[in-house]
Design an enzyme around this catalytic site. Structure first.
Site, PDB file in Angstrom:
ATOM      1  N   ALA A  40      27.515  77.670  30.980  1.00  0.00           N
ATOM      2  CA  ALA A  40      26.944  76.982  29.824  1.00  0.00           C
ATOM      3  C   ALA A  40      27.675  77.427  28.566  1.00  0.00           C
ATOM      4  CB  ALA A  40      25.457  77.309  29.698  1.00  0.00           C
ATOM      5  N   ALA A  52      31.486  81.216  26.601  1.00  0.00           N
ATOM      6  CA  ALA A  52      30.290  80.885  27.386  1.00  0.00           C
ATOM      7  C   ALA A  52      29.097  81.642  26.818  1.00  0.00           C
ATOM      8  CB  ALA A  52      30.469  81.245  28.855  1.00  0.00           C
ATOM      9  N   ASP A  53      27.930  81.021  26.919  1.00  0.00           N
ATOM     10  CA  ASP A  53      26.683  81.662  26.523  1.00  0.00           C
ATOM     11  C   ASP A  53      25.898  82.158  27.731  1.00  0.00           C
ATOM     12  OD1 ASP A  53      25.882  81.044  23.377  1.00  0.00           O
ATOM     13  OD2 ASP A  53      27.408  79.728  24.206  1.00  0.00           O
ATOM     14  N   ARG A  54      26.156  81.552  28.877  1.00  0.00           N
ATOM     15  CA  ARG A  54      25.548  82.031  30.118  1.00  0.00           C
ATOM     16  C   ARG A  54      26.359  81.492  31.288  1.00  0.00           C
ATOM     17  NH1 ARG A  54      19.570  83.386  31.375  1.00  0.00           N
ATOM     18  NH2 ARG A  54      19.370  83.118  29.125  1.00  0.00           N
TER      19      ARG A  54
END
Length: 342
Positions: A246, A236-238
């Site tokens: 995300a 995940a990036d966020r």
């Protein structure tokens, strides 16, 4: 021996040029904030944890090349440097979190010195490896508890040593399963349009001698059915406060397919990936990238001239499709994330 995506020693930073993999193993020197910005923007380095580490180490390199008359001047340089680096790829939250901690340290610690700043910036690499090993072990234990032995797992994009300082997040879970002899096989997606799965994850899996098969993104449903895949784990990036996550474009559809087949879908990421100021996935800014990433391969056009292109780098898997979010602090249900703010 684990792949090194980032090399830092005596104030000198080099990053593995991931655009050249798997054909060439070449490193790029980072001598300035602009060098770091370009490397992140152009995806010579990628993966939210690795971006944060390269960002911190870029600032470490840059501050050692300047002289500062006072703490205020140092703080302003660090602040503007991080703002520039964060702007290169805004979806990933990890570097934003690191920059806030470092900026606060400079401004509010009375005994803060230049060497304290360097020590803090340089410590990010060792801290990341420790974090990733905990993520790997927590995730492996949770998956074994749920599924037992002989796990056949699918992963997306690249979340290993090339996306971090070492070991990896989602790929770290796979490494821990392999170490415990609980892993039967890994399937990795090619991850269009940038092919991080084919170029990077496949490279890591072969390098680490982990049994694995590469598939096209469009083969996932068929592979789950025919190859008896019983778990999906991604990075995940966020992560929003409600658990919406995300990650690389294509993640949302993997979560939907996992729900259809009744197999668990896990997100593996450091705790710093959780953005407690973001209520849900609708608030996450999704980076859109150059159309050439879709219309060209190796600089050669493969799509019809004149066709319009939409090329978001990320999408958001809704919390209600996620079995658990694996962090270094443990595995949480999405609805438990908001309670972890302290």
């Amino acid at each position: 021996m684990t792949l090194e995506a980032i090399k830092y020693e005596n104030g000198k930073l080099m990053i593995l040029d991931q655009l050249k993999l798997p054909l060439f193993l070449e490193y790029i020197k980072i001598n300035s904030v602009e060098d770091g910005f370009r490397a992140i923007k152009e995806m010579n380095v990628r993966g939210a944890p690795a971006i944060a580490i390269v960002g911190c180490l870029t600032v470490a390199v840059a501050v050692q090349k300047k002289e500062f008359e006072n703490t205020k001047e140092l703080a302003e340089f660090v602040k503007t440097s991080f703002e520039r680096l964060v702007a290169a790829r805004p979806t990933a939250v990890n570097m934003t979190f690191a920059s806030k901690i470092i900026n606060l340290s400079i401004l509010f610690l009375n005994n803060f010195h230049f060497l304290n700043l360097l020590s803090k910036l340089e410590s990010e690499m060792a801290s990341d490896v420790k974090t990733n090993k905990l993520i790997g072990d927590h995730g492996a234990a949770e998956i074994v508890k749920l599924l037992g032995d002989n796990v056949t797992i699918l992963t997306h994009c690249n979340t290993g040593s090339l996306a971090t300082a070492g070991y990896g997040t989602a790929l770290g879970v796979i490494r821990s399963l392999q170490r415990e002899n609980k892993l039967k096989h890994v399937f990795c997606t090619e991850t269009r349009p940038y092919n991080q799965g084919a170029r990077l994850t496949a490279y890591e899996l072969v390098y680490e001698k982990i049994p694995a098969t590469l598939i096209a993104d469009s083969m996932v449903s068929a592979a789950i059915k025919e190859k008896r895949i019983n778990c999906i784990v991604v990075g995940a990036d966020r992560v929003a406060k409600n658990g919406d996550s995300a990650n690389k474009i294509g993640t949302f559809q993997l979560a939907v397919v996992a729900k259809y087949f009744g197999i668990p879908f896990f997100v593996a990421a450091p705790f710093t990936t959780i953005d407690f100021n973001c209520e849900n996935g609708d608030e996450i800014v999704i980076e859109e990238r150059d159309s050439k990433e879709l219309t060209e391969i190796g600089g050669k056009r493969i799509a019809a001239e004149g066709i319009q292109v939409w090329n978001p780098a990320f999408d958001v898997a809704p919390a209600n499709l996620i079995e658990g979010i694996i962090t270094e602090r443990g595995v949480f249900k999405p609805n438990e994330i908001k309670n972890q703010i302290n």
